[in-house]
Motif scaffolding. Structure first.
Motif, PDB file in Angstrom:
ATOM      1  N   VAL A  23     -13.184  -6.808  -6.446  1.00  0.00           N
ATOM      2  CA  VAL A  23     -12.591  -6.421  -6.182  1.00  0.00           C
ATOM      3  C   VAL A  23     -12.471  -4.962  -6.577  1.00  0.00           C
ATOM      4  O   VAL A  23     -11.493  -4.791  -8.031  1.00  0.00           O
ATOM      5  CB  VAL A  23     -10.799  -6.496  -5.624  1.00  0.00           C
ATOM      6  CG1 VAL A  23      -9.924  -5.299  -4.761  1.00  0.00           C
ATOM      7  CG2 VAL A  23     -11.040  -7.701  -4.249  1.00  0.00           C
ATOM      8  N   ARG A  40       1.292  -1.190   0.405  1.00  0.00           N
ATOM      9  CA  ARG A  40      -0.039   0.230  -0.162  1.00  0.00           C
ATOM     10  C   ARG A  40       0.855   1.251  -0.123  1.00  0.00           C
ATOM     11  O   ARG A  40       1.028   1.098   0.430  1.00  0.00           O
ATOM     12  CB  ARG A  40      -0.663   0.314   0.497  1.00  0.00           C
ATOM     13  CG  ARG A  40      -1.209   1.305   1.654  1.00  0.00           C
ATOM     14  CD  ARG A  40      -2.239   0.760   2.729  1.00  0.00           C
ATOM     15  NE  ARG A  40      -2.997   2.938   3.095  1.00  0.00           N
ATOM     16  CZ  ARG A  40      -3.219   2.788   4.131  1.00  0.00           C
ATOM     17  NH1 ARG A  40      -3.246   1.968   5.622  1.00  0.00           N
ATOM     18  NH2 ARG A  40      -3.934   4.122   3.993  1.00  0.00           N
ATOM     19  N   ALA A  78      -4.876   3.320  -3.066  1.00  0.00           N
ATOM     20  CA  ALA A  78      -6.629   2.422  -2.606  1.00  0.00           C
ATOM     21  C   ALA A  78      -5.835   2.197  -4.357  1.00  0.00           C
ATOM     22  O   ALA A  78      -5.467   2.332  -5.143  1.00  0.00           O
ATOM     23  CB  ALA A  78      -7.951   2.564  -2.790  1.00  0.00           C
ATOM     24  N   SER A  79      -5.738   0.513  -4.336  1.00  0.00           N
ATOM     25  CA  SER A  79      -5.529  -0.483  -5.256  1.00  0.00           C
ATOM     26  C   SER A  79      -5.865  -1.723  -5.240  1.00  0.00           C
ATOM     27  O   SER A  79      -5.951  -1.578  -3.619  1.00  0.00           O
ATOM     28  CB  SER A  79      -3.608  -0.287  -5.607  1.00  0.00           C
ATOM     29  OG  SER A  79      -4.057  -1.383  -6.123  1.00  0.00           O
ATOM     30  N   ALA A  80      -6.714  -2.000  -6.229  1.00  0.00           N
ATOM     31  CA  ALA A  80      -7.409  -3.417  -6.001  1.00  0.00           C
ATOM     32  C   ALA A  80      -6.145  -4.431  -5.822  1.00  0.00           C
ATOM     33  O   ALA A  80      -6.658  -5.837  -5.023  1.00  0.00           O
ATOM     34  CB  ALA A  80      -8.133  -3.637  -7.609  1.00  0.00           C
ATOM     35  N   VAL A 133     -12.313  -0.219  -6.886  1.00  0.00           N
ATOM     36  CA  VAL A 133     -11.934   1.043  -6.113  1.00  0.00           C
ATOM     37  C   VAL A 133     -12.918   1.905  -6.500  1.00  0.00           C
ATOM     38  O   VAL A 133     -12.493   2.331  -7.395  1.00  0.00           O
ATOM     39  CB  VAL A 133     -10.207   1.212  -6.499  1.00  0.00           C
ATOM     40  CG1 VAL A 133     -10.033   2.664  -5.389  1.00  0.00           C
ATOM     41  CG2 VAL A 133      -9.361  -0.115  -6.018  1.00  0.00           C
ATOM     42  N   ILE A 137     -11.759   0.909  -0.410  1.00  0.00           N
ATOM     43  CA  ILE A 137     -11.664  -0.719  -1.521  1.00  0.00           C
ATOM     44  C   ILE A 137     -12.996  -1.262  -0.976  1.00  0.00           C
ATOM     45  O   ILE A 137     -13.784  -1.311  -0.359  1.00  0.00           O
ATOM     46  CB  ILE A 137     -10.464  -1.702  -1.077  1.00  0.00           C
ATOM     47  CG1 ILE A 137      -9.615  -1.256  -1.341  1.00  0.00           C
ATOM     48  CG2 ILE A 137     -10.690  -2.842  -1.699  1.00  0.00           C
ATOM     49  CD1 ILE A 137      -8.305  -1.496  -0.674  1.00  0.00           C
TER      50      ILE A 137
END
Length: 186
Positions: free
Chosen positions: A58, A29, A33-35, A60, A66
């Motif tokens: 998943v 991280r 945010a990132s899947a 964002v 998330i």
């Protein structure tokens, strides 16, 4: 040089080590945010463990959120448990079959932990590259011993394998430096 090292195979395997390292870095991280952050999480589902992407979608929706949409409502608890126990510091909020994971600001201590994890990933990638080098060198030694290549060819090919290893490790180090700067950027 008929039966020396298979340089294409060595390069492919070293590229594989770099690709695995890039994947590991993507799961770390940064400020956004990132899947991919949930990629390392596995869920106990249907009598086996599987990646979270095989039981949920998943996404964002916002820069600091998330969203995990679980396909089977009976699996929501297992996915929630897996995320909480993943040691990534996430605290999901259940909303029916959707889990929302707010991402708080990273504090200095957490940033340092993430950098330490990135260094672990980098060392694993370096070790993988060294294993490939060792396999290539062993193959060359055997080829020389069997009389397939001369001593000069063995030395030249060994130098080439070493150069490939050095290039791979420098790529890993530069990727690590970039990720470390990204993590520590406030």
């Amino acid at each position: 040089m008929t039966n020396g090292a298979n340089f294409n195979d060595i390069q492919r395997r070293m590229d594989g080590a770099v690709a695995a390292f890039k994947s590991d870095l993507a799961s770390l991280r940064t400020g956004r945010a990132s899947a991919n952050l949930l990629d390392p999480i596995t869920v106990s589902a249907y009598g086996t463990t599987m990646p979270i992407a095989q039981v949920a979608t998943v996404s964002v929706p916002e820069p600091r959120m998330i969203s995990v949409s679980v396909w089977d409502k009976q699996m929501v608890g297992a996915v929630d448990r897996a995320i909480r126990e993943s040691n990534l510091g996430f605290n999901p909020i259940m909303d029916g079959t959707t889990l929302r994971i707010p991402l708080p600001e990273l504090n200095e201590q957490r940033r340092k932990e993430l950098v330490k994890k990135a260094h672990e990933y980098a060392e694993n990638a370096r070790v993988a590259a060294r294993h490939v080098r060792r396999d290539g060198m062993d193959h060359l030694k055997k080829a020389e011993k069997d009389g397939d290549i001369s001593e000069d060819d063995h030395r030249k090919q060994s130098e080439r394998v070493q150069k490939m290893t050095d290039d791979t490790i420098s790529t890993i180090d530069s990727l690590l430096a970039g990720k470390e700067a990204e993590i520590m950027h406030v």
